[in-house]
Design a protein around this motif. Structure first.
Motif, PDB file in Angstrom:
ATOM      1  N   UNK A  67       0.892  -0.976  -0.088  1.00 38.94           N
ATOM      2  CA  UNK A  67       0.065   0.065   0.089  1.00 38.94           C
ATOM      3  C   UNK A  67       0.916   1.381  -0.017  1.00 38.94           C
ATOM      4  N   UNK A  68       1.820   1.196   0.668  1.00 37.72           N
ATOM      5  CA  UNK A  68       2.998   2.470   0.868  1.00 37.72           C
ATOM      6  C   UNK A  68       3.431   2.421  -0.589  1.00 37.72           C
ATOM      7  N   UNK A  69       3.855   1.368  -1.010  1.00 41.38           N
ATOM      8  CA  UNK A  69       4.467   1.612  -2.478  1.00 41.38           C
ATOM      9  C   UNK A  69       3.594   2.243  -3.519  1.00 41.38           C
ATOM     10  N   UNK A  70       2.281   2.023  -3.403  1.00 39.04           N
ATOM     11  CA  UNK A  70       1.420   2.518  -4.433  1.00 39.04           C
ATOM     12  C   UNK A  70       1.302   3.910  -4.169  1.00 39.04           C
ATOM     13  N   UNK A  71       1.544   4.581  -2.916  1.00 33.72           N
ATOM     14  CA  UNK A  71       1.301   5.721  -2.626  1.00 33.72           C
ATOM     15  C   UNK A  71       2.413   6.474  -2.764  1.00 33.72           C
ATOM     16  N   UNK A  72       3.683   6.101  -2.747  1.00 31.95           N
ATOM     17  CA  UNK A  72       4.810   6.480  -2.521  1.00 31.95           C
ATOM     18  C   UNK A  72       5.519   6.793  -4.364  1.00 31.95           C
ATOM     19  N   UNK A  73       5.166   5.963  -4.975  1.00 28.36           N
ATOM     20  CA  UNK A  73       5.566   5.988  -6.549  1.00 28.36           C
ATOM     21  C   UNK A  73       7.254   6.226  -6.671  1.00 28.36           C
ATOM     22  N   UNK A  74       7.997   5.495  -6.080  1.00 26.16           N
ATOM     23  CA  UNK A  74       9.423   6.031  -6.157  1.00 26.16           C
ATOM     24  C   UNK A  74       9.775   6.427  -7.361  1.00 26.16           C
ATOM     25  N   UNK A  75      10.624   7.334  -7.372  1.00 22.28           N
ATOM     26  CA  UNK A  75      11.465   7.957  -8.651  1.00 22.28           C
ATOM     27  C   UNK A  75      12.387   6.829  -9.235  1.00 22.28           C
ATOM     28  N   UNK A  76      13.162   6.515  -8.176  1.00 20.70           N
ATOM     29  CA  UNK A  76      14.361   5.331  -8.213  1.00 20.70           C
ATOM     30  C   UNK A  76      13.915   4.088  -7.368  1.00 20.70           C
ATOM     31  N   UNK A  77      13.240   3.213  -8.063  1.00 16.00           N
ATOM     32  CA  UNK A  77      12.618   2.111  -7.248  1.00 16.00           C
ATOM     33  C   UNK A  77      13.919   1.448  -6.774  1.00 16.00           C
ATOM     34  N   UNK A  78      13.949   0.808  -5.537  1.00 20.00           N
ATOM     35  CA  UNK A  78      14.918   0.089  -5.058  1.00 20.00           C
ATOM     36  C   UNK A  78      14.401  -1.624  -5.456  1.00 20.00           C
ATOM     37  N   UNK A  79      15.304  -2.294  -5.181  1.00 19.66           N
ATOM     38  CA  UNK A  79      15.351  -3.800  -5.536  1.00 19.66           C
ATOM     39  C   UNK A  79      13.947  -4.322  -4.628  1.00 19.66           C
ATOM     40  N   UNK A  80      13.832  -3.925  -3.478  1.00 20.74           N
ATOM     41  CA  UNK A  80      12.747  -4.205  -2.542  1.00 20.74           C
ATOM     42  C   UNK A  80      11.276  -3.880  -3.188  1.00 20.74           C
ATOM     43  N   UNK A  81      11.397  -2.760  -3.590  1.00 18.94           N
ATOM     44  CA  UNK A  81      10.204  -2.213  -4.558  1.00 18.94           C
ATOM     45  C   UNK A  81       9.590  -3.196  -5.392  1.00 18.94           C
ATOM     46  N   UNK A  82      10.708  -3.867  -6.412  1.00 15.83           N
ATOM     47  CA  UNK A  82      10.438  -4.746  -7.217  1.00 15.83           C
ATOM     48  C   UNK A  82       9.876  -6.027  -6.599  1.00 15.83           C
ATOM     49  N   UNK A  83      10.302  -6.364  -5.613  1.00 16.04           N
ATOM     50  CA  UNK A  83       9.758  -7.518  -4.706  1.00 16.04           C
ATOM     51  C   UNK A  83       8.305  -7.404  -4.295  1.00 16.04           C
ATOM     52  N   UNK A  84       8.261  -6.141  -3.847  1.00 22.60           N
ATOM     53  CA  UNK A  84       6.678  -5.705  -3.459  1.00 22.60           C
ATOM     54  C   UNK A  84       5.784  -5.720  -4.581  1.00 22.60           C
ATOM     55  N   UNK A  85       6.399  -5.367  -5.588  1.00 19.01           N
ATOM     56  CA  UNK A  85       5.246  -5.146  -6.800  1.00 19.01           C
ATOM     57  C   UNK A  85       4.728  -6.532  -7.141  1.00 19.01           C
ATOM     58  N   UNK A  86       5.727  -7.580  -7.072  1.00 13.58           N
ATOM     59  CA  UNK A  86       5.428  -9.068  -7.361  1.00 13.58           C
ATOM     60  C   UNK A  86       4.348  -9.415  -6.451  1.00 13.58           C
ATOM     61  N   UNK A  87       4.564  -9.256  -5.090  1.00 12.97           N
ATOM     62  CA  UNK A  87       3.576  -9.568  -4.082  1.00 12.97           C
ATOM     63  C   UNK A  87       2.184  -8.824  -4.122  1.00 12.97           C
ATOM     64  N   UNK A  88       2.411  -7.600  -4.770  1.00 13.38           N
ATOM     65  CA  UNK A  88       1.177  -6.912  -5.199  1.00 13.38           C
ATOM     66  C   UNK A  88       0.350  -7.764  -6.253  1.00 13.38           C
TER      67      UNK A  88
END
Length: 581
Positions: free
Chosen positions: A421-442
């Protein structure tokens, strides 16, 4: 005449325009090896194969426009950029010029103008490399301000100093890797330093080398980076030259000595270096920087005076920390390991998990809560019992610990749901590796096909830059498998590719039940039931008793034909876990 076979990356989100460009480039003799519709896809394609030049539409759709995509391609891969646009306002044009492009084409692009722009870009790029030291090493972004580029002799001496040091703890192949990339760069062949070239020249692979099937170059590059970091933290911390292998590229970079602003003229090319150190050793990356969440498991408070209750609370806390770590979704530490440290400082844990033990007659009530230390908010809490009562689940203290760990750290757990949920709201400009893992969970939580492509591309970048991340390989295998089985997109994801990725996940983390279950699932889909069952037996024998994975293993055992055993395990998991999937 076109530079035959030069690799061109087309960054264009209009499919018809992109197709026409590819066809025109092929007719002109260029290798238009990839088309990317977004900045993220452009970086992924460049990581797979370094382009000689990139044609970038300024106004591509997505979070990152063409100018940002171009800047990232320049920073990570040293690629010359030619912009394309049908129109651009003054502010956009000013931003584009700030990236120092090698050319600018107005749509519709004409073949003659396209060829001229590419040849000029390639020639200018080659001249720039020669001008920067006649083939000496240069970082992608150039040496830092206030430093001087060392000469070729100084660089070769630095390599020998590194290789002779006991603090450079690299195996023979890593040493050959370092020599190869440095000598290629010194010879002015930086553009030829690719995965394929390193695999063949250093590791003896054949010409049909496939980096996705065999990640040896990425793995060895990670080891080499760590060996260089160790060297510069220890005996090399005073060295006047620092060699690095930046992530996202195999072209080595350097940092030189301070410039002679105070009258020091000793640092001539290849000459003696000043005594001042050129670089401060980097600090370790904190979770706040790489995005990986961390949880500290505190001591469970025993309410009452009985000593055995306190001992039991301590045992359950230990079991909970161990079980939570097995899910691999978060980093876990014990409160005792962080004694004296500021929990919100870099390296501290963002989340705290603690609870209480209380006697109520024969019943033992165990409460647990998860607190976000950054805000002080309790994000989850629950209470469990050990004595059966109508309408209420009960279990042994050990099973309570397993249930709490699953509720917090499993794929469908509280933390994953909170962080997605935080990742969706944050929309990082420079995604971290964990953002990619989170997106797969999502993707698996939401089952939204629109999430599939960015999740897959993100994980591809992770396994490219961090090939020793077993969780990323396992998550990528799951995505490939889902796309193969359910045809979510038209992207080709053969089941053998899913099996290969899952094998990497198991090899990197043999104790991971998740990795073995994913591998077993992929083998099952392919029809290799015996191999699938062997993986499930390995998962059952891995020593832990994670209730979520017992349930998944039971389901898969039933599918591969072990009906009675699978059903018995499934019943046991349902009885012991009130949150059964």
């Amino acid at each position: 005449m076109a530079s035959a076979g030069r690799a061109v990356l087309v960054v264009e989100d209009e499919s018809i325009v992109a197709h026409d460009l590819q066809q025109t480039l092929a007719e002109l003799g260029y290798d238009a090896f990839a088309v990317a519709a977004s900045a993220e896809e452009a970086l992924a394609r460049a990581a797979e194969r370094r382009p000689d030049v990139a044609l970038v539409d300024i106004r591509i759709k997505g979070r990152l426009d063409g100018i940002k995509a171009a800047r990232l391609l320049q920073e990570r891969f040293g690629v010359p950029i030619i912009y394309m646009t049908a129109h651009a306002d003054d502010a956009t044009l000013k931003r584009a010029l700030g990236t120092h492009p090698s050319g600018y084409l107005v749509k519709p692009v004409q073949p003659a103008g396209l060829q001229s722009a590419i040849e000029i870009a390639l020639d200018t790029h080659a001249r720039d490399r020669e001008r920067n030291g006649a083939g000496a090493l240069a970082s992608i972004t150039g040496p830092p301000a206030g430093t001087r580029a060392p000469g070729v002799r100084a660089l070769r001496r630095q390599v020998e100093r590194i290789l002779e040091s006991d603090d450079f703890d690299a195996p023979r192949r890593s040493r050959e890797f370092l020599r190869f990339v440095v000598e290629e760069a010194l010879a002015g062949r930086g553009e030829a330093i690719t995965q394929d070239a390193i695999a063949v020249r250093v590791f003896g692979r054949k010409d049909d080398f496939d980096a996705m099937v065999d990640p040896i170059v990425r793995i060895q590059a990670g080891r080499l980076r760590r060996s260089l970091e160790r060297y510069y933290l220890l005996s090399g911390k005073e060295d006047p030259v620092r060699l690095e292998l930046p992530k996202g590229t195999y072209v080595p970079a350097f940092r030189g000595v301070p410039t002679a602003e105070a009258g020091d003229s000793r640092a001539e090319a290849g000459g003696a270096a000043p005594t001042a150190p050129a670089v401060v050793a980097p600090a370790s990356v904190a979770p706040a920087a790489d995005g990986w969440p961390s949880v500290v498991v505190g001591g469970f408070e025993a309410v009452g005076s009985k000593s055995e209750l306190g001992e039991l609370a301590l045992e359950v806390g230990e079991a909970l920390a161990l079980e939570l770590g097995r899910y691999r979704a978060v980093r876990v530490s014990r409160q005792s390991d962080l004694a004296g440290r500021d929990p919100l400082a870099p390296g501290g844990a963002r989340f705290a998990l603690d609870g209480r033990f209380r006697r109520d007659g024969e019943d033992l009530r165990i409460s647990a809560r998860l607190v976000d230390r950054a805000t002080g908010e309790q994000v989850w809490g629950d209470e469990y019992h050990t004595v059966p009562q109508p309408g209420r689940w009960s279990g042994s203290p050990d099973d309570v610990a397993r249930v709490i760990a699953a509720r917090v750290g499993a794929e469908e757990g509280v933390l994953v749901q909170l962080l997605t949920t935080e990742r969706r709201k944050r929309r990082p400009v420079e995604p971290t590796p964990y953002d990619a893992i989170l997106l797969s969970y999502e993707f698996f939580l939401a089952r939204d096909p629109e999430i599939f492509r960015p999740a897959m591309e993100g994980l591809r970048r992770v396994v490219e830059s961090e090939p020793e991340c077993g969780l990323a390989w396992t998550r990528l295998a799951r995505l490939y498998m889902a796309n193969y089985a359910f045809e979510l997109t038209g992207l080709p994801t053969p089941i053998d590719l899913a099996i290969t990725c899952a094998h990497h996940g198991v090899r990197l983390d043999p104790a991971s039940r998740s990795a073995r279950c994913v591998l077993a699932s992929a083998l099952l889909i392919k029809g290799e039931l015996v191999a699938a069952r062997e993986e499930l037996e390995q998962a059952l024998g891995s020593g832990s008793d994670s209730l979520v994975y017992v349930e998944i293993i039971a389901y898969l055992l039933t599918l591969v034909g072990d009906w009675e055993r699978g059903q018995a395990l499934s019943r046991s998991a349902r009885e012991r876990n009130p949150h059964c999937l």
